[in-house]
Design an enzyme around this catalytic site. Structure first.
Site, PDB file in Angstrom:
ATOM      1  CG  HIS A  89      -0.160  -0.058   2.520  1.00 13.70           C
ATOM      2  ND1 HIS A  89       0.490   1.025   3.073  1.00 13.70           N
ATOM      3  CD2 HIS A  89       0.056  -1.102   3.373  1.00 13.70           C
ATOM      4  CE1 HIS A  89       1.085   0.667   4.192  1.00 13.70           C
ATOM      5  NE2 HIS A  89       0.832  -0.620   4.401  1.00 13.70           N
ATOM      6  N   GLY A  90       0.262   2.390  -0.339  1.00  9.18           N
ATOM      7  CA  GLY A  90       0.968   3.659  -0.360  1.00  9.18           C
ATOM      8  C   GLY A  90       1.128   4.254   1.030  1.00  9.18           C
TER       9      GLY A  90
END
Length: 488
Positions: A89-90
């Site tokens: 994920h970011g």
């Protein structure tokens, strides 16, 4: 409707999901958390798993949407036919646990704020403690690891770069055949949606992206048995996750000479009694520098607490935890990821078979969104970033040039990509299938040969034991305790 491992989850959750997306979007905008101009910190190389993707890949700083073509990528007679990507994920907010520790530290600084009789003495340390006591504590419990706007941007930009790098795979025609799988954690679901929006921007620049449920490829499927395999492995949970002694080296390093030296320096800098501090509070101060930098694009006063020598010690503390909990510390850490590894090769096998039969590849692009804890065990299973000696509480200096550096391996938005190529030999009619792996958009030399590419069958042969003999059910089964008794 979101999908589970066996298909659609029983109840339609589209309105709730849409509401959550809207709520997070509005909160991130109303709290003015848009990242500003690019800012760097001397501590950036040492943030471990809290590292910005662009700090691990500095070539992105001038233009984060421009792809960088690794010179080792296959060209000429080879055509990419399938891409399987495992993506972290970011950028995210801190967890509620980290936020609570930060509040504790902030309260400590406020309690020991220098009085007026001491503030005029010109000592820089007291000034810094006072600045931090006054520095806005903008983190709130609701944030708890949620994806931030910068994290969505990480994903959109990654999508644009990969689409430019592999245009035949990320084509308009293939958009409806995308296969997306995600962890159930909101930051992963949101990352997958942001990635899809980035691909939409690439394929249909003239059209605004529709709701993810209305996209031709449909919403991502939630599959925690793949993306959060560690939650489903009883042996890992019992022997590592819930075992107080499993992280012995982490705890020993916290009280060791290197960490205690940092503790004394920070206490003197902030003019706080050293007995009021501990390694956990020091680490949360360090990570607050990283969060302010990653989320808001600002170099906050928290960064002024530490120098690069401190950063190296704190990086090692973080790497020790990852090593013993997700890496080579215990065999079960990596063996618990066998199902995910086998799943990747099942996709590649299917594409090879379809291509051999002159059929279109049914899933040219497979995107799987997980965590640093998803990627590190898998890379360890494959033999990457293994040092000759294990990382321990007592060999910090010997490990200064270690391979196992979590910030280089799994920063925010890190990605491990398998690219399957169909190659035609100009000299013979023989067809070949080859594989390349990319880590964070750079070709990853094969662990066994250090070459940039492998024949697919050779790669399968190298990992034959994992593909054939590693059964997660057996690996994760706890040893049976013999309760039989000799008593009559």
């Amino acid at each position: 409707m979101l999908r589970g491992p066996g298909g659609l989850l029983g109840v339609s959750v589209r309105p709730a999901a849409a509401l959550a997306v809207a709520l997070l979007s509005s909160l991130s905008h109303c709290s003015l958390l848009e990242p500003g101009d690019p800012v760097a910190s001397a501590l950036s190389p040492y943030f471990g798993t809290k590292t910005r993707y662009e700090d691990a890949n500095p070539w992105l700083l001038p233009n984060p949407e421009a792809p960088r073509r690794d010179p080792n990528l296959l060209e000429e007679a080879c055509t990419p036919v399938q891409l399987v990507a495992l993506i972290r994920h970011g950028t995210r907010y801190p967890t509620a646990k980290q936020i609570r520790k930060l509040r504790l530290l902030h309260g400590l600084l406020q309690a020991h704020r220098p009085g007026n009789d001491r503030a005029g003495g010109g000592g820089g340390g007291g000034d810094l403690g006072a600045r931090l006591a006054d520095w806005p504590l903008w983190y709130a419990d609701w944030m708890d690891g949620q994806l931030v706007e910068k994290g969505r941007q990480d994903m959109r930009q990654l999508a644009l770069r990969l689409a430019s790098l592999f245009p035949a795979l990320f084509s308009r025609e293939n958009y409806g055949r995308l296969q997306l799988i995600t962890s159930s954690k909101h930051r992963c679901v949101e990352s997958s949606v942001a990635f899809l929006n980035g691909l939409w921007q690439h394929c249909y620049p003239e059209l605004p992206p529709p709701d993810v449920a209305d996209m031709e490829c449909g919403p991502p499927r939630i599959n925690d048995k793949l993306m959060r395999f560690f939650d489903h492995c009883e042996k890992f949970l019992t022997e590592v996750e819930k075992n107080d002694t499993a992280l012995y080296h982490v705890e020993a390093f916290k009280t060791g000479p290197e960490m205690q030296n940092v503790l004394r320096k920070v206490a003197a800098t902030l003019q706080v009694p050293v007995n009021n501090l501990n390694a956990d509070l020091i680490q949360v101060a360090f990570f607050t520098c990283s969060f302010d930098l990653a989320i808001k694009g600002v170099k906050s006063p928290w960064c002024d607490v530490f120098d690069t020598d401190d950063g190296k010690v704190l990086e090692y503390l973080n790497d020790l935890k990852q090593y013993w909990k997700r890496g080579y510390g215990y065999a079960i850490n990596s063996r618990s990821s066998c199902t995910l590894f086998q799943d990747i090769f099942q996709h590649l096998d299917k594409a090879v078979e379809q291509k051999k039969r002159s059929q279109p590849v049914s899933s040219p692009v497979i995107l799987q969104f997980g965590h640093a804890e998803t990627l590190l065990p898998l890379l360890s299973l494959m033999g990457y970033f293994k040092d000759k000696e294990p990382l321990t509480a007592y060999n910090y200096k010997e490990q200064m040039y270690r391979k196992f550096r979590s910030g280089h391996i799994v920063p925010y938005a890190s990605n491990l990509i398998f690219v399957l190529y169909h190659c035609k030999n100009a000299e013979t009619p023989k067809e070949e299938f080859r594989v390349q792996m990319l880590l964070n958009e750079k070709v990853l030399p094969l662990a066994h040969s250090q070459k940039p590419v492998s024949l697919y069958e050779d790669l399968k042969n190298h990992y034959k034991d994992i593909l054939q003999n590693c059964h997660t059910g057996q690996e994760c089964e706890l040893p049976k305790v013999n309760n039989t008794s000799d008593e009559l």
